[in-house]
Scaffold this motif. Structure first.
Motif, PDB file in Angstrom:
ATOM      1  N   ARG A 109      11.968 -39.437  28.914  1.00 59.85           N
ATOM      2  CA  ARG A 109      11.331 -39.758  30.185  1.00 59.85           C
ATOM      3  C   ARG A 109      11.716 -38.739  31.262  1.00 59.85           C
ATOM      4  N   ALA A 110      10.708 -38.267  32.016  1.00 60.50           N
ATOM      5  CA  ALA A 110      10.966 -37.296  33.089  1.00 60.50           C
ATOM      6  C   ALA A 110      10.104 -37.636  34.298  1.00 60.50           C
ATOM      7  N   VAL A 111      10.711 -37.677  35.479  1.00 61.94           N
ATOM      8  CA  VAL A 111       9.951 -37.884  36.720  1.00 61.94           C
ATOM      9  C   VAL A 111      10.300 -36.770  37.702  1.00 61.94           C
ATOM     10  N   VAL A 112       9.361 -36.482  38.588  1.00 63.83           N
ATOM     11  CA  VAL A 112       9.588 -35.423  39.574  1.00 63.83           C
ATOM     12  C   VAL A 112      10.596 -35.889  40.614  1.00 63.83           C
ATOM     13  N   LEU A 113      11.549 -35.024  40.927  1.00 67.57           N
ATOM     14  CA  LEU A 113      12.445 -35.288  42.051  1.00 67.57           C
ATOM     15  C   LEU A 113      11.903 -34.573  43.287  1.00 67.57           C
ATOM     16  N   ALA A 114      11.786 -33.266  43.244  1.00 67.16           N
ATOM     17  CA  ALA A 114      11.285 -32.507  44.405  1.00 67.16           C
ATOM     18  C   ALA A 114      11.078 -31.058  43.977  1.00 67.16           C
ATOM     19  N   SER A 115      10.463 -30.281  44.855  1.00 69.17           N
ATOM     20  CA  SER A 115      10.309 -28.851  44.595  1.00 69.17           C
ATOM     21  C   SER A 115      10.953 -28.060  45.725  1.00 69.17           C
ATOM     22  N   ALA A 116      11.244 -26.809  45.449  1.00 71.37           N
ATOM     23  CA  ALA A 116      11.829 -25.931  46.465  1.00 71.37           C
ATOM     24  C   ALA A 116      11.514 -24.495  46.090  1.00 71.37           C
ATOM     25  N   GLN A 117      11.698 -23.603  47.029  1.00 75.63           N
ATOM     26  CA  GLN A 117      11.607 -22.173  46.705  1.00 75.63           C
ATOM     27  C   GLN A 117      12.884 -21.485  47.145  1.00 75.63           C
ATOM     28  N   ASP A 118      13.519 -20.837  46.183  1.00 74.90           N
ATOM     29  CA  ASP A 118      14.786 -20.134  46.410  1.00 74.90           C
ATOM     30  C   ASP A 118      14.500 -18.664  46.717  1.00 74.90           C
ATOM     31  N   HIS A 119      15.495 -17.934  47.156  1.00 76.35           N
ATOM     32  CA  HIS A 119      15.394 -16.490  47.399  1.00 76.35           C
ATOM     33  C   HIS A 119      16.593 -15.863  46.730  1.00 76.35           C
ATOM     34  N   LYS A 120      16.404 -15.303  45.544  1.00 70.44           N
ATOM     35  CA  LYS A 120      17.547 -14.923  44.704  1.00 70.44           C
ATOM     36  C   LYS A 120      18.147 -13.574  45.053  1.00 70.44           C
ATOM     37  N   ARG A 121      17.312 -12.661  45.556  1.00 71.93           N
ATOM     38  CA  ARG A 121      17.854 -11.320  45.808  1.00 71.93           C
ATOM     39  C   ARG A 121      18.695 -11.338  47.072  1.00 71.93           C
TER      40      ARG A 121
END
Ligand code: AMP
Ligand code: GLY
Length: 387
Positions: A165-177
């Motif tokens: 079972r899998a449900v969405v928690l949230a989304s985000a956008q990271d900046h790795k450099r």
């Protein structure tokens, strides 16, 4: 465990090695702890969640076997191949000569990855054959994954998973450099915002259906069911979302950006996942958040430790701003000093992406830390889309 001066405002910190399963279980027993939440990858890969489960203590976090999804890039790539999960073409190699020979199978740019935990720093995106060869040479002998470069914009999708079972928690956008304009070496992450607006509800549903859910099923079928938070690093390509990597934990700085948006009793939700109970996707506020990392000069290669940090209270007087500590340490004089690479995570909540961004930078600007630096352009892609 071990904590830092930030969490010490709220909690008792105990200086025990969190990667020592026996020490964690003993401490939990001694304090009659109801729920252990294992944050970082180190203790997960070391089997802290297994030890807690074996001792009958509720624990949020995957087993060491399931933590291979982050601990071994080769393991994850093989699982994707078996379960037909969209991801970059790859080969696994063991030695430098083999890696150099395998380069011929790829076009440039090509991505070279060390096959173990490297705190986000074991990956080279090589834009020339010479750079690829140099990265392979620098990595030396040892397991490596070589994979095709994927073109697109990145987004992070967090799911709560218990078995199939899998449900969405949230989304985000990271900046790795490390540098503005996404230049310089990869880091653990220099800033993030939530939600990742580029991951539309349709793309999010597709990523769950094509990537996260088949992964949960494949792990359960393999006898190594996943339990905890699964972080899918996605590339949104012209052909749809593709998996770049999994992490088996809340990301950093993504965690700081998504937590303020979660409504309801979060501990109860973690407990339900931990004990295999019923749980639904959490409600998320429609607020936007942004987190800007303040790092020590020299990060990620050689961060300068010991710099004096002031102005946290002033930053937190900015509406909507919370300052989370990362690598900080309290000097015996009471002064707050930098103790690591990424030092502070300045998070702001507001009614829109633009307002969250403005508040986050007002918070950052209130901090007085001469040895620190930060990126001024967190959220630049979204900013360009909105202007
Ligand atoms: P990883 O540790 O696998 O997430 O890789 C770190 C970063 O390298 C990712 O966030 C991407 O920015 C970049 N990267 C890794 N693999 C690829 C790929 N196949 N194509 C393009 N960029 C990649
Ligand atoms: N911010 C990326 C990570 O936590 O792995």
């Amino acid at each position: 465990m071990p904590g830092n001066p930030g969490i010490a405002r709220w909690a008792k910190c105990i200086a025990i090695d969190p990667c020592d399963p026996k020490a964690v279980v003993e401490l939990a027993r001694a304090h009659a702890i109801d729920l252990i939440v294992v944050g970082p990858e180190g203790p997960l890969v070391a089997g802290v969640a297994d030890a807690a489960r074996a001792a009958g203590i509720a624990v949020f976090g995957p087993s060491a076997a399931a933590a291979q999804l982050e601990g071994s890039k080769g393991f994850t790539k093989d699982l994707c191949a078996r379960a037909c999960i969209p991801t970059a073409a790859y080969v696994r190699v063991e030695a430098e000569a083999e890696a150099l020979a395998a380069l011929d199978k790829f076009s440039i740019p090509v991505v070279i990855k060390a096959d173990g935990l490297a705190a986000g720093k074991g990956v080279t995106v090589a834009v020339s054959r010479a750079e690829a060869e140099a990265a392979i040479h620098a990595a030396g002998d040892g397991p490596m994954v070589i994979e095709q470069f994927l073109e697109g914009e990145e987004a992070s999708l967090f799911a709560l998973v218990d078995g199939a079972r899998a449900v969405v928690l949230a989304s985000a956008q990271d900046h790795k450099r490390v540098g503005e304009g996404d230049t310089g070496p990869n880091t653990g992450g220099m800033g993030a915002y939530s939600p990742a607006l580029v991951l539309t509800p349709e793309l999010e549903a597709r990523a769950m259906r094509e990537i996260v859910e088949p992964t949960a099923r494949a792990m359960a079928e393999a006898g190594t069911p996943f339990s905890g938070v699964l972080y899918a690093g996605l590339m949104l390509t012209a052909e749809g979302p593709q998996l770049i990597e999994y992490n088996v934990r809340f990301g950093d700085p993504e965690c700081e950006a998504i937590m303020p948006r979660i409504e309801g009793d979060f501990a109860e939700l973690l407990m339900a996942v931990a004990i295999g109970g019923e749980f639904d996707a959490p409600r998320l506020s429609d607020q936007s958040t942004m987190t800007v990392i303040v790092a020590a000069e020299g990060y990620p290669d050689a961060p300068r430790r010991g710099g004096l940090i002031e102005g946290i209270e002033a930053a937190e007087r900015v509406e909507g701003v919370t300052v989370f500590h990362a690598g900080t340490a309290r000097h015996s004089s009471g002064a707050l000093l930098a103790g690591g690479g990424r030092v502070l995570a300045v998070t702001a909540v507001a009614d829109s992406f633009a307002n969250a961004r403005a508040r986050a930078y007002r918070g950052v600007d209130a901090i007085d830390y001469a040895d620190g630096f930060h990126r001024r352009d967190i959220g630049w892609r979204e900013l360009e889309r909105q202007s």
